[in-house]
Design a protein around this motif. Structure first.
Motif, PDB file in Angstrom:
ATOM      1  N   GLN A   1       0.836  -1.201   0.000  1.00  0.00           N
ATOM      2  CA  GLN A   1       0.000   0.000   0.000  1.00  0.00           C
ATOM      3  C   GLN A   1       0.874   1.256   0.000  1.00  0.00           C
ATOM      4  O   GLN A   1       1.897   1.313   0.674  1.00  0.00           O
ATOM      5  N   VAL A   2       0.460   2.260  -0.771  1.00  0.00           N
ATOM      6  CA  VAL A   2       1.162   3.537  -0.787  1.00  0.00           C
ATOM      7  C   VAL A   2       0.902   4.253   0.532  1.00  0.00           C
ATOM      8  O   VAL A   2      -0.241   4.374   0.978  1.00  0.00           O
ATOM      9  N   LEU A   3       1.982   4.716   1.151  1.00  0.00           N
ATOM     10  CA  LEU A   3       1.917   5.433   2.421  1.00  0.00           C
ATOM     11  C   LEU A   3       2.435   6.845   2.232  1.00  0.00           C
ATOM     12  O   LEU A   3       3.458   7.046   1.576  1.00  0.00           O
ATOM     13  N   THR A   4       1.746   7.825   2.786  1.00  0.00           N
ATOM     14  CA  THR A   4       2.263   9.198   2.826  1.00  0.00           C
ATOM     15  C   THR A   4       2.038   9.734   4.226  1.00  0.00           C
ATOM     16  O   THR A   4       1.033   9.410   4.874  1.00  0.00           O
ATOM     17  N   ARG A   5       2.979  10.534   4.675  1.00  0.00           N
ATOM     18  CA  ARG A   5       2.853  11.086   6.022  1.00  0.00           C
ATOM     19  C   ARG A   5       3.735  12.319   6.149  1.00  0.00           C
ATOM     20  O   ARG A   5       4.882  12.329   5.728  1.00  0.00           O
ATOM     21  N   ALA A   6       3.192  13.327   6.775  1.00  0.00           N
ATOM     22  CA  ALA A   6       3.973  14.507   7.132  1.00  0.00           C
ATOM     23  C   ALA A   6       4.375  14.362   8.592  1.00  0.00           C
ATOM     24  O   ALA A   6       3.560  13.957   9.421  1.00  0.00           O
ATOM     25  N   GLY A   7       5.609  14.675   8.892  1.00  0.00           N
ATOM     26  CA  GLY A   7       6.048  14.668  10.275  1.00  0.00           C
ATOM     27  C   GLY A   7       7.116  13.636  10.561  1.00  0.00           C
ATOM     28  O   GLY A   7       7.345  12.712   9.801  1.00  0.00           O
ATOM     29  N   SER A   8       7.749  13.833  11.685  1.00  0.00           N
ATOM     30  CA  SER A   8       8.818  12.961  12.133  1.00  0.00           C
ATOM     31  C   SER A   8       8.258  11.793  12.937  1.00  0.00           C
ATOM     32  O   SER A   8       7.132  11.852  13.432  1.00  0.00           O
ATOM     33  N   MET A   9       9.055  10.754  13.052  1.00  0.00           N
ATOM     34  CA  MET A   9       8.720   9.576  13.851  1.00  0.00           C
ATOM     35  C   MET A   9      10.008   9.082  14.493  1.00  0.00           C
ATOM     36  O   MET A   9      11.086   9.304  13.944  1.00  0.00           O
ATOM     37  N   ASP A  10       9.884   8.362  15.603  1.00  0.00           N
ATOM     38  CA  ASP A  10      11.081   7.717  16.133  1.00  0.00           C
ATOM     39  C   ASP A  10      11.327   6.449  15.320  1.00  0.00           C
ATOM     40  O   ASP A  10      10.524   6.072  14.464  1.00  0.00           O
ATOM     41  N   THR A  11      12.453   5.789  15.566  1.00  0.00           N
ATOM     42  CA  THR A  11      12.831   4.625  14.760  1.00  0.00           C
ATOM     43  C   THR A  11      11.786   3.522  14.811  1.00  0.00           C
ATOM     44  O   THR A  11      11.422   2.954  13.777  1.00  0.00           O
ATOM     45  N   ALA A  12      11.292   3.202  16.003  1.00  0.00           N
ATOM     46  CA  ALA A  12      10.302   2.127  16.137  1.00  0.00           C
ATOM     47  C   ALA A  12       9.024   2.462  15.374  1.00  0.00           C
ATOM     48  O   ALA A  12       8.458   1.604  14.677  1.00  0.00           O
ATOM     49  N   ALA A  13       8.559   3.689  15.485  1.00  0.00           N
ATOM     50  CA  ALA A  13       7.331   4.099  14.788  1.00  0.00           C
ATOM     51  C   ALA A  13       7.542   4.087  13.274  1.00  0.00           C
ATOM     52  O   ALA A  13       6.668   3.650  12.523  1.00  0.00           O
ATOM     53  N   LEU A  14       8.706   4.549  12.824  1.00  0.00           N
ATOM     54  CA  LEU A  14       9.012   4.554  11.390  1.00  0.00           C
ATOM     55  C   LEU A  14       9.048   3.129  10.859  1.00  0.00           C
ATOM     56  O   LEU A  14       8.447   2.816   9.832  1.00  0.00           O
ATOM     57  N   SER A  15       9.719   2.252  11.566  1.00  0.00           N
ATOM     58  CA  SER A  15       9.804   0.850  11.170  1.00  0.00           C
ATOM     59  C   SER A  15       8.416   0.204  11.101  1.00  0.00           C
ATOM     60  O   SER A  15       8.074  -0.477  10.137  1.00  0.00           O
ATOM     61  N   SER A  16       7.606   0.452  12.106  1.00  0.00           N
ATOM     62  CA  SER A  16       6.247  -0.088  12.146  1.00  0.00           C
ATOM     63  C   SER A  16       5.400   0.464  11.001  1.00  0.00           C
ATOM     64  O   SER A  16       4.677  -0.273  10.327  1.00  0.00           O
ATOM     65  N   TRP A  17       5.481   1.766  10.786  1.00  0.00           N
ATOM     66  CA  TRP A  17       4.710   2.426   9.726  1.00  0.00           C
ATOM     67  C   TRP A  17       5.078   1.859   8.359  1.00  0.00           C
ATOM     68  O   TRP A  17       4.220   1.679   7.490  1.00  0.00           O
TER      69      TRP A  17
END
Length: 196
Positions: A175-191
């Motif tokens: 699925q195509v994902l788009t997001r504005a904003g920062s994330m920590d490593t765990a959140a980025l990996s999960s996303w």
């Protein structure tokens, strides 16, 4: 009760504001308007049009695109969050210029660096330390300036009004994902749908 709700609303608003830098923060207070690219087409369009430098696993089938402004501290946080994932993921960092007069020269310096990953790491540490990032020449080659302006126009066409703006495909579903904003490593990996 009313003040508690107001406090919670203000706290939630503040938390969102801490994750991204907005064009409204730096411009006239008016968000830029553009006809957004259809979200289903965002990944293919960005893959085709965004120009930047690559960091991470060059041969990875998983490519993540980040449109960032060199003056954005939230972009700096996302850069740091992405470092542990760079053994598995290829990141393409495409500079835009929306936050002030240093953005374009610093983006150009990053694009022209002999080692953009090393240069970006030093720049982001300087920015997070409150030192404004790297010194950059105001003399920018026309093709590099055109590239950064095209990236900025692409950000507008994506309907984004803040950076960092991330475009990717979910590792599991595609699925195509788009997001504005920062994330920590765990959140980025999960996303991104990556296994820990």
């Amino acid at each position: 009760m009313i003040t508690r709700r107001l406090s919670l609303t203000l706290l939630a608003t503040s938390a969102v504001a801490l994750m991204a830098c907005s064009k409204e923060d730096a411009a006239s207070g008016q968000p830029a308007t553009a006809v957004p690219i259809d979200s289903a087409q965002a990944y293919d369009t960005v893959a085709r049009e965004a120009k930047g430098f690559t960091a991470g696993a060059m041969m990875s089938a998983h490519t993540v695109y980040v449109l960032f402004d060199p003056q954005c501290p939230h972009c700096s946080h996302l850069w740091e969050s992405s470092l542990p994932l760079q053994t598995k993921v290829k990141f393409v960092w495409a500079p835009v210029a929306i936050l002030g007069p240093k953005s374009l020269p610093q983006g150009a310096a990053l694009m022209q660096a002999a080692n953009p990953v090393e240069t970006m790491t030093a720049h982001e540490k300087s920015l997070l330390a409150g030192q404004g990032g790297m010194a950059a020449s105001a003399s920018i080659p026309a093709d590099i300036e055109a590239t950064i302006k095209a990236n900025t126009a692409l950000l507008d066409r994506l309907g984004a009004d803040s950076v960092p703006f991330v475009v990717a495909r979910h590792a599991g579903s595609g699925q195509v994902l788009t997001r504005a904003g920062s994330m920590d490593t765990a959140a980025l990996s999960s996303w991104l749908g990556m296994q820990p």
